[in-house]
Design a protein around this motif. Structure first.
Motif, mmCIF file in Angstrom:
data_model
loop_
_atom_site.group_PDB
_atom_site.id
_atom_site.type_symbol
_atom_site.label_atom_id
_atom_site.label_comp_id
_atom_site.label_asym_id
_atom_site.label_seq_id
_atom_site.Cartn_x
_atom_site.Cartn_y
_atom_site.Cartn_z
ATOM 1 N N ALA A 1 1.118 -1.265 0.054
ATOM 2 C CA ALA A 1 -0.099 -0.010 0.239
ATOM 3 C C ALA A 1 0.949 1.151 -0.109
ATOM 4 C CB ALA A 1 -0.855 -0.021 1.182
ATOM 5 N N HIS A 2 0.756 1.874 -1.087
ATOM 6 C CA HIS A 2 1.705 3.167 -1.289
ATOM 7 C C HIS A 2 0.978 4.596 -0.846
ATOM 8 C CE1 HIS A 2 5.209 5.119 -2.900
ATOM 9 N NE2 HIS A 2 4.387 5.900 -3.656
ATOM 10 N N PHE A 3 1.643 5.180 0.212
ATOM 11 C CA PHE A 3 1.078 6.214 0.794
ATOM 12 C C PHE A 3 2.044 7.648 0.295
ATOM 13 C CE2 PHE A 3 -0.663 3.244 3.318
ATOM 14 C CZ PHE A 3 -1.762 3.695 3.563
ATOM 15 N N THR A 4 1.639 8.696 -0.022
ATOM 16 C CA THR A 4 2.559 9.929 -0.189
ATOM 17 C C THR A 4 1.950 10.985 0.455
ATOM 18 O OG1 THR A 4 2.781 8.877 -2.850
ATOM 19 C CG2 THR A 4 3.508 11.333 -2.317
ATOM 20 N N TRP A 5 3.125 11.635 0.889
ATOM 21 C CA TRP A 5 2.869 13.388 1.186
ATOM 22 C C TRP A 5 3.853 13.993 0.530
ATOM 23 C CZ3 TRP A 5 3.077 8.783 3.988
ATOM 24 C CH2 TRP A 5 1.935 8.672 5.006
ATOM 25 N N ASP A 6 3.377 14.877 -0.519
ATOM 26 C CA ASP A 6 4.043 15.717 -1.436
ATOM 27 C C ASP A 6 3.912 17.157 -1.252
ATOM 28 O OD1 ASP A 6 1.769 15.461 -2.687
ATOM 29 O OD2 ASP A 6 2.500 14.570 -4.422
ATOM 30 N N THR A 7 3.124 17.350 -0.238
ATOM 31 C CA THR A 7 2.777 18.999 0.013
ATOM 32 C C THR A 7 3.720 19.414 1.044
ATOM 33 O OG1 THR A 7 1.198 18.474 1.228
ATOM 34 C CG2 THR A 7 0.442 18.643 -0.886
ATOM 35 N N CYS A 8 4.876 18.928 1.388
ATOM 36 C CA CYS A 8 5.583 19.220 2.494
ATOM 37 C C CYS A 8 6.375 20.637 2.091
ATOM 38 C CB CYS A 8 6.753 18.457 2.680
ATOM 39 S SG CYS A 8 5.744 16.596 3.069
ATOM 40 N N ALA A 9 6.639 21.437 3.096
ATOM 41 C CA ALA A 9 7.496 22.774 2.968
ATOM 42 C C ALA A 9 8.698 22.621 2.025
ATOM 43 C CB ALA A 9 7.768 23.170 4.196
ATOM 44 N N GLY A 10 8.969 23.426 1.186
ATOM 45 C CA GLY A 10 10.185 23.573 0.281
ATOM 46 C C GLY A 10 10.054 22.289 -0.672
ATOM 47 N N ASN A 11 9.075 21.884 -1.074
ATOM 48 C CA ASN A 11 8.979 20.774 -2.207
ATOM 49 C C ASN A 11 9.724 19.543 -1.657
ATOM 50 O OD1 ASN A 11 8.028 22.605 -4.530
ATOM 51 N ND2 ASN A 11 10.035 23.290 -4.693
ATOM 52 N N ARG A 12 9.647 19.280 -0.334
ATOM 53 C CA ARG A 12 10.094 17.929 -0.068
ATOM 54 C C ARG A 12 8.845 17.033 0.215
ATOM 55 N NH1 ARG A 12 14.018 19.886 5.144
ATOM 56 N NH2 ARG A 12 14.901 21.452 4.122
ATOM 57 N N SER A 13 9.274 15.734 0.206
ATOM 58 C CA SER A 13 8.108 14.725 0.425
ATOM 59 C C SER A 13 8.532 13.634 1.073
ATOM 60 C CB SER A 13 7.973 14.397 -1.113
ATOM 61 O OG SER A 13 9.157 13.563 -1.623
ATOM 62 N N VAL A 14 7.466 12.704 1.569
ATOM 63 C CA VAL A 14 7.464 11.457 2.317
ATOM 64 C C VAL A 14 6.836 10.502 1.567
ATOM 65 C CG1 VAL A 14 7.274 10.272 4.444
ATOM 66 C CG2 VAL A 14 7.965 12.773 4.267
ATOM 67 N N THR A 15 7.443 9.388 1.393
ATOM 68 C CA THR A 15 6.350 8.163 0.895
ATOM 69 C C THR A 15 6.645 6.994 1.999
ATOM 70 O OG1 THR A 15 8.051 6.891 -0.488
ATOM 71 C CG2 THR A 15 6.859 8.805 -1.577
ATOM 72 N N LEU A 16 5.346 6.333 2.149
ATOM 73 C CA LEU A 16 5.502 5.104 2.937
ATOM 74 C C LEU A 16 5.015 3.922 2.179
ATOM 75 C CD1 LEU A 16 5.631 3.557 5.734
ATOM 76 C CD2 LEU A 16 3.244 4.633 6.189
ATOM 77 N N ASP A 17 5.539 2.852 2.184
ATOM 78 C CA ASP A 17 4.927 1.541 1.648
ATOM 79 C C ASP A 17 4.830 0.573 2.751
ATOM 80 O OD1 ASP A 17 5.210 2.283 -1.292
ATOM 81 O OD2 ASP A 17 7.190 2.316 -1.066
ATOM 82 N N ILE A 18 3.599 -0.101 2.883
ATOM 83 C CA ILE A 18 3.381 -0.878 3.735
ATOM 84 C C ILE A 18 2.892 -2.466 3.249
ATOM 85 C CG2 ILE A 18 1.536 -1.587 5.781
ATOM 86 C CD1 ILE A 18 1.457 1.277 6.230
ATOM 87 N N HIS A 19 3.439 -3.455 3.515
ATOM 88 C CA HIS A 19 3.008 -4.692 3.066
ATOM 89 C C HIS A 19 2.817 -5.645 4.337
ATOM 90 C CE1 HIS A 19 6.974 -6.363 4.998
ATOM 91 N NE2 HIS A 19 7.608 -5.496 4.251
ATOM 92 N N THR A 20 2.129 -6.717 4.091
ATOM 93 C CA THR A 20 1.501 -7.715 5.037
ATOM 94 C C THR A 20 2.428 -8.628 5.606
ATOM 95 O OG1 THR A 20 0.506 -9.222 3.431
ATOM 96 C CG2 THR A 20 -0.892 -7.602 4.223
ATOM 97 N N GLY A 21 3.668 -8.392 5.383
ATOM 98 C CA GLY A 21 4.857 -9.236 5.607
ATOM 99 C C GLY A 21 5.438 -8.977 7.136
ATOM 100 N N GLY A 22 6.491 -9.610 7.344
ATOM 101 C CA GLY A 22 7.171 -9.218 8.366
ATOM 102 C C GLY A 22 8.421 -8.406 8.108
ATOM 103 N N HIS A 23 9.771 -8.990 8.788
ATOM 104 C CA HIS A 23 10.878 -8.166 8.881
ATOM 105 C C HIS A 23 11.994 -8.655 8.049
ATOM 106 C CE1 HIS A 23 13.396 -5.543 11.497
ATOM 107 N NE2 HIS A 23 14.261 -6.407 11.287
ATOM 108 N N PHE A 24 11.877 -7.951 6.640
ATOM 109 C CA PHE A 24 12.870 -8.175 5.687
ATOM 110 C C PHE A 24 13.136 -7.179 4.785
ATOM 111 C CE2 PHE A 24 8.702 -9.342 4.177
ATOM 112 C CZ PHE A 24 8.491 -9.017 3.056
ATOM 113 N N ILE A 25 13.901 -7.050 3.862
ATOM 114 C CA ILE A 25 14.102 -6.202 2.825
ATOM 115 C C ILE A 25 13.431 -6.552 1.509
ATOM 116 C CG2 ILE A 25 16.008 -5.041 1.377
ATOM 117 C CD1 ILE A 25 18.030 -5.543 3.734
ATOM 118 N N PRO A 26 12.517 -5.755 0.976
ATOM 119 C CA PRO A 26 11.444 -6.430 0.007
ATOM 120 C C PRO A 26 12.564 -6.233 -1.089
ATOM 121 C CG PRO A 26 10.404 -4.649 1.165
ATOM 122 C CD PRO A 26 11.755 -4.699 1.813
#
Length: 225
Positions: free
Chosen positions: A183-208
Motif C-alpha cells: 500500500a503506497h502512501f505519499t505526502w508531497d505537499t511538504c514545505a520546500g518541495n520536500r516529500s515523504v512516501t511510505l510503503d506498507i506490506h502484510t509481511g514481516g521483517h525483511f528487505i523487499p
C-alpha cells in the motif's frame, strides 16, 4: 563500486547502515542492497558498527560523527558527487539512518529505510529533503509503531512533522516482485518541495526485493527499473 565506472566521473554514494549483529561485508554482498546500487552507477558504502550494534537509542549518538568520518574518508579516496549522498538502513540500521538523517539532513539527497524507526516524538532539527520508508504490518522484530485507531501511517509521523507536510494520500498498490504488494502512501505537499512516501506490506521483517533500487531510481530521477 558501480558497474562500468570510468574512474573519473564523480559518483553518487549510498551509505547503508547494517542490521543488528551484521557487518558491512554482509551489505556489500547482499542481493537486495549491493545488486541494486551497482547497475545504477552508485557507490555503496557500508560501514561496520562497533560491537556490531549502532548506538541510535540516544538523541546524539557518537555513530553520527563516525558516519561523517567514513564519508569524509571516501571523499578523499574517490571523486564523490556531494549533491547525491543517499542514506539507507535496515532494521536497527534503519533506526541509525533516521538518527543520521535528523542530524545531517542538509547534506543528503534522500533517506531510504526498511523495517526500523526511532521514537516518533524524537527531535529532528535538520531533516532531509526526501524520505522513503517501508515496513511490514506483521514485523515482530521492530514492530510498526501505530497511531490512534491503529493508524499505520504513524510510522512516518516524525518526518511528516519535521518536513511540515500537509495531508497525504493512498496512491494505491505497488508491486515490485511476485508475492509482495505494498500500500503506497505519499505526502508531497511538504514545505520546500520536500516529500515523504511510505510503503506498507502484510509481511514481516525483511528487505523487499527491488524496493531499494526502485527508490534510488525515483530519487535520482531515473525511469524505475
Amino acid at each position: 563500486m558501480p558497474d562500468d565506472w570510468d574512474g573519473v566521473t564523480p559518483l553518487p554514494v549510498m551509505m547503508h547502515f547494517h542490521a543488528f549483529l551484521r557487518r558491512g561485508r554482509t551489505v556489500i554482498n547482499h542481493p537486495r542492497i549491493g545488486s541494486e546500487t551497482k547497475p545504477r552507477g552508485v557507490m555503496l558504502v557500508a560501514p561496520s558498527a562497533q560491537h556490531r550494534a549502532w548506538r541510535f537509542w540516544q538523541e546524539d549518538p557518537a555513530d553520527i560523527d563516525f558516519a561523517d568520518a567514513v564519508l569524509a574518508d571516501v571523499a578523499k579516496r574517490f571523486p564523490v558527487d556531494q549533491s547525491q549522498i543517499y542514506i539507507s538502513g535496515f532494521s536497527f540500521g534503519a533506526a541509525m539512518a533516521w538518527r543520521y538523517a535528523c542530524a545531517r539532513g542538509d547534506r543528503i539527497a534522500g533517506l531510504m529505510t526498511m523495517s526500523g524507526t526511532i521514537k516518533q516524538a524524537s527531535t529532528c532539527a535538520n531533516p532531509p529533503r526526501q524520505v522513503r520508508h517501508v515496513h511490514g504490518l506483521n514485523d515482530l522484530w521492530m514492530s510498526l509503531p501505530r497511531g490512534p485507531d491503529h493508524d499505520a501511517t504513524n510510522v512516518v509521523a516524525l518526518w511528516r512533522k519535521a518536513l511540515r507536510c500537509g495531508a497525504g494520500r493512498l496512491d494505491g498498490a505497488l508491486t515490485l516482485a511476485p508475492g509482495v504488494e505494498f500500500a503506497h502512501f505519499t505526502w508531497d505537499t511538504c514545505a520546500g518541495n520536500r516529500s515523504v512516501t511510505l510503503d506498507i506490506h502484510t509481511g514481516g521483517h525483511f528487505i523487499p526485493t527491488g524496493w531499494l533500487g526502485y527508490q534510488l531510481d525515483g530519487l535520482m530521477s531515473k525511469t524505475p527499473g
